[in-house]
Motif scaffolding. Sequence first.
Motif, PDB file in Angstrom:
ATOM      1  N   TRP A 190       0.639  -1.153   0.513  1.00 29.59           N
ATOM      2  CA  TRP A 190       0.175   0.096  -0.003  1.00 29.59           C
ATOM      3  C   TRP A 190       0.945   1.243  -0.646  1.00 29.59           C
ATOM      4  CZ3 TRP A 190      -4.019   1.908  -1.113  1.00 29.59           C
ATOM      5  CH2 TRP A 190      -3.877   3.761  -1.056  1.00 29.59           C
ATOM      6  N   PHE A 191       2.024   1.306   0.469  1.00 31.70           N
ATOM      7  CA  PHE A 191       2.917   2.130   0.888  1.00 31.70           C
ATOM      8  C   PHE A 191       3.257   2.913  -0.847  1.00 31.70           C
ATOM      9  CE2 PHE A 191       3.664   0.800   5.267  1.00 31.70           C
ATOM     10  CZ  PHE A 191       3.135   1.655   5.457  1.00 31.70           C
ATOM     11  N   ARG A 192       3.518   1.528  -1.164  1.00 34.64           N
ATOM     12  CA  ARG A 192       3.957   1.601  -2.715  1.00 34.64           C
ATOM     13  C   ARG A 192       2.827   2.129  -3.614  1.00 34.64           C
ATOM     14  NH1 ARG A 192       8.825  -0.285  -4.221  1.00 34.64           N
ATOM     15  NH2 ARG A 192       9.254  -1.964  -2.672  1.00 34.64           N
ATOM     16  N   VAL A 193       1.666   1.850  -3.386  1.00 34.08           N
ATOM     17  CA  VAL A 193       0.645   1.750  -4.467  1.00 34.08           C
ATOM     18  C   VAL A 193       0.109   3.354  -4.092  1.00 34.08           C
ATOM     19  CG1 VAL A 193      -1.910   1.626  -4.593  1.00 34.08           C
ATOM     20  CG2 VAL A 193      -0.477  -0.154  -4.434  1.00 34.08           C
ATOM     21  N   ASN A 194       0.152   3.909  -2.800  1.00 27.66           N
ATOM     22  CA  ASN A 194      -0.707   5.654  -2.537  1.00 27.66           C
ATOM     23  C   ASN A 194       0.652   6.419  -2.710  1.00 27.66           C
ATOM     24  OD1 ASN A 194       1.371   5.567  -0.358  1.00 27.66           O
ATOM     25  ND2 ASN A 194      -0.386   4.793   1.464  1.00 27.66           N
ATOM     26  N   GLY A 195       2.121   5.976  -2.642  1.00 27.89           N
ATOM     27  CA  GLY A 195       3.319   7.158  -3.522  1.00 27.89           C
ATOM     28  C   GLY A 195       3.893   6.824  -2.154  1.00 27.89           C
ATOM     29  N   SER A 196       3.497   7.042  -1.338  1.00 29.68           N
ATOM     30  CA  SER A 196       4.495   7.419   0.268  1.00 29.68           C
ATOM     31  C   SER A 196       6.416   7.260   0.241  1.00 29.68           C
ATOM     32  CB  SER A 196       4.327   6.968   1.345  1.00 29.68           C
ATOM     33  OG  SER A 196       2.361   6.784   1.662  1.00 29.68           O
ATOM     34  N   LYS A 197       6.251   5.479  -0.053  1.00 25.58           N
ATOM     35  CA  LYS A 197       7.582   4.877  -0.579  1.00 25.58           C
ATOM     36  C   LYS A 197       8.568   5.783  -1.683  1.00 25.58           C
ATOM     37  CE  LYS A 197      10.555   1.181  -0.361  1.00 25.58           C
ATOM     38  NZ  LYS A 197      10.942   0.767   0.956  1.00 25.58           N
ATOM     39  N   GLY A 198       7.733   5.969  -3.190  1.00 22.67           N
ATOM     40  CA  GLY A 198       8.806   7.067  -4.108  1.00 22.67           C
ATOM     41  C   GLY A 198       8.899   7.955  -3.613  1.00 22.67           C
ATOM     42  N   LEU A 199       8.213   8.403  -2.003  1.00 23.01           N
ATOM     43  CA  LEU A 199       7.862  10.147  -1.812  1.00 23.01           C
ATOM     44  C   LEU A 199       9.581  10.288  -0.933  1.00 23.01           C
ATOM     45  CD1 LEU A 199       7.041  13.052  -1.568  1.00 23.01           C
ATOM     46  CD2 LEU A 199       6.053  12.420   0.834  1.00 23.01           C
ATOM     47  N   HIS A 200       9.097   9.065   0.055  1.00 22.54           N
ATOM     48  CA  HIS A 200      10.424   8.676   1.066  1.00 22.54           C
ATOM     49  C   HIS A 200      12.195   8.812   0.160  1.00 22.54           C
ATOM     50  CE1 HIS A 200       6.726   9.155   4.370  1.00 22.54           C
ATOM     51  NE2 HIS A 200       7.873   9.971   3.959  1.00 22.54           N
ATOM     52  N   MET A 201      11.582   7.890  -0.736  1.00 24.60           N
ATOM     53  CA  MET A 201      13.187   7.113  -1.666  1.00 24.60           C
ATOM     54  C   MET A 201      13.894   8.717  -2.280  1.00 24.60           C
ATOM     55  SD  MET A 201      13.893   5.048  -1.067  1.00 24.60           S
ATOM     56  CE  MET A 201      15.411   4.932  -1.162  1.00 24.60           C
ATOM     57  N   GLU A 202      13.084  10.070  -3.122  1.00 26.79           N
ATOM     58  CA  GLU A 202      12.800  11.159  -3.058  1.00 26.79           C
ATOM     59  C   GLU A 202      13.974  11.939  -2.050  1.00 26.79           C
ATOM     60  OE1 GLU A 202      13.886  12.143  -6.142  1.00 26.79           O
ATOM     61  OE2 GLU A 202      12.495  10.694  -6.974  1.00 26.79           O
ATOM     62  N   LEU A 203      13.162  11.833  -0.825  1.00 26.39           N
ATOM     63  CA  LEU A 203      13.973  12.625   0.371  1.00 26.39           C
ATOM     64  C   LEU A 203      15.320  12.053   0.600  1.00 26.39           C
ATOM     65  CD1 LEU A 203      10.986  13.435   3.057  1.00 26.39           C
ATOM     66  CD2 LEU A 203      12.249  14.802   1.012  1.00 26.39           C
ATOM     67  N   VAL A 204      15.616  11.097   0.007  1.00 27.68           N
ATOM     68  CA  VAL A 204      16.744   9.611   0.427  1.00 27.68           C
ATOM     69  C   VAL A 204      17.946  10.578  -0.362  1.00 27.68           C
ATOM     70  CG1 VAL A 204      17.542   7.811   0.356  1.00 27.68           C
ATOM     71  CG2 VAL A 204      15.768   8.081   1.444  1.00 27.68           C
ATOM     72  N   LYS A 205      17.409  10.499  -1.290  1.00 28.69           N
ATOM     73  CA  LYS A 205      18.161  11.495  -2.830  1.00 28.69           C
ATOM     74  C   LYS A 205      18.276  12.500  -2.292  1.00 28.69           C
ATOM     75  CE  LYS A 205      17.677  11.921  -7.840  1.00 28.69           C
ATOM     76  NZ  LYS A 205      17.243  12.248  -8.991  1.00 28.69           N
ATOM     77  N   LYS A 206      17.402  13.300  -1.958  1.00 29.55           N
ATOM     78  CA  LYS A 206      18.317  15.116  -1.795  1.00 29.55           C
ATOM     79  C   LYS A 206      19.256  14.654  -0.803  1.00 29.55           C
ATOM     80  CE  LYS A 206      17.552  19.075  -1.505  1.00 29.55           C
ATOM     81  NZ  LYS A 206      18.060  20.182  -3.216  1.00 29.55           N
ATOM     82  N   SER A 207      18.594  14.224   0.312  1.00 32.75           N
ATOM     83  CA  SER A 207      19.412  14.209   1.574  1.00 32.75           C
ATOM     84  C   SER A 207      21.200  13.697   0.710  1.00 32.75           C
ATOM     85  CB  SER A 207      19.435  13.374   2.251  1.00 32.75           C
ATOM     86  OG  SER A 207      19.333  11.365   2.547  1.00 32.75           O
TER      87      SER A 207
END
Length: 447
Positions: A190-207
Motif C-alpha cells: 500500500w505504501f508503494r501504491v499510495n506514493g509514500s515509498k516514492g516520496l521518501h526515496m526522493e527525500l533520501v536522494k535529496k539528503s
Amino acid sequence: MITYKKIKKVPFLSFLKNSSAITKDPIGHHRVFYEKYGDTFVLLQLEKPIILSREVEVAQHILKNNHKNYHKSRYQSKNLSEYIGNGLLTANGAYWLKQRRLIQPAFHRARLERLLSIIDETLKRQLGELPTDQDVEVLPLMSKLAFDVVAKSLFQVTTIDHKMEQLKDIIADVQGFIVKEIRQPHKRWWFRVNGSKGLHMELVKKSREIIQSLINERRKSESDGHRYDDLLQMLLEARYEDGGVMSDDTLIDEIIILFVAGHETTANALTFTLHLLGTHPEVLKKIQQEAKDVVESATDLMGRIAQYKYTRACIEEAMRLYPPAWITDRVALEDDEVCGYKIKKGTTIGVSFYEIHRDPRLWDKPNEFRPERFLEENRKETSGNYFPFGAGPRFCIGNNFALYEMIMTIAKIAQQFELKDHTQAVVLNPLITLKPEGIQMSFSKLS
C-alpha cells in the motif's frame, strides 16, 4: 538427548488484529505479550516468525558470546539501509569489519579531544539562546542542540545554514516512515501504491545530494589552502589497508549514519535526563555542586569531563530507564541453542533492552531513578546487564563522543539554570530510537 524449552507463540490473528496498535505502542504491547507468553516468545506474522526476548542471557549470547553466528537482520541490513545507506549501523560481515577498522581511529580519545572545543563552543551558543522563565518543550531544544553539535563536529561550520536544516528535517521525516514500513510489513504494498515509498526515496536522494555538495565544497576549500580538523576530514584522510580511500557513496553512507545515530539518540537521552533531574531536585543539587567544584579546579576540557563522575552516573541511569536504542535484532546464520531454546538457521531474534534494563531480577527497584548505581564502586552490579550502546564487537563506535557531549551539556545546564519540570505525562514513542514526547520544563538563570 537435549531437551529444549518450548517457546510460546503469539497467534498470527492476534498480531494482525493489534498490528496498528502495536505500531503506536510496541513497548506496551510487548510487555503484555511477555507477561502472557513468557520472557521469550514467538511473534507469528505474515512474513517469517520473530522471536522476541527480554532475557539478558539471550542478549549476551547473540551480541557477544556467539556473535559470529548472528548478523543484523534484513530489517536493518536491507530495509533500513535502503534509506540511510550501507554504513556501520546496517552493514554485516566482512564489509562491516572493513569499515569498522577504517573508521575506528576517528573516534580514538586523542582525536575526540580535538573536537571538544568545537562541542564546547556550540554548547555555549546554544545554551545562550535557551528560552528562560517559560514553559517549553524540551525535545526540540535538545534536538537542535545535538544536531548542531554533530553538524559542526562533522563539517566544522560556524553556522547551521538552509542545507543543514533541510537535512535535519529529511532525516526526521524518513525515520518516521521507516518505522511504519518495518512494523507494518503487510502494508508495504500500500505504501508503494499510495506514493509514500516514492516520496521518501526522493527525500533520501535529496539528503545524499546535500551531503555530496558539502564534500565537494570541502575539496574545493582544501585546494584553496584551507585546513580542517573535523570528522569529515578524518574520514576523507582515512585509508584502507591497501591504501585506498572510501568512495563518495560509501562516505555519504557513513555520514548519514553518524547524523542519525549521533543526533537522535543524544537528543533523546538528554531530554530524558533533564526530565529526571527536574523531577528529582536533590539529584540536581548534587550535579550543580559537582559542576561548581569542577569549574573551580580549572582543568582542560578532557580533564573536566573525567571529574564529572556523578553527572555521568545520572546520564547512564537515565539511559538505563530510557535506552535510546531500546531494541535490537539479529538473525541466526546456523542452527543454535540459546538458554535452552532451539534456534533454527534464519530465525530472527529481537532483544528488548528496555525490558532488560527494568528487570527486577537484575536491578533493585528498577523503576526508580538511582544514579548511584553507576558510581565506580557499584559498577560491578551493572556489568553485563546494561546495553545503552549495545554489546560485543558491534558496541557503538561513537559511545565516547556521545557521552562527552552529554556530560558537557548537562554540566553546563546545571551551572547556569534551575530546572522545573511541568510534564503532565511522558509519552514514549519507540521509533528507531526511543523518543520522548510531552516533556515540558522551564529553565531559570541561576544568580
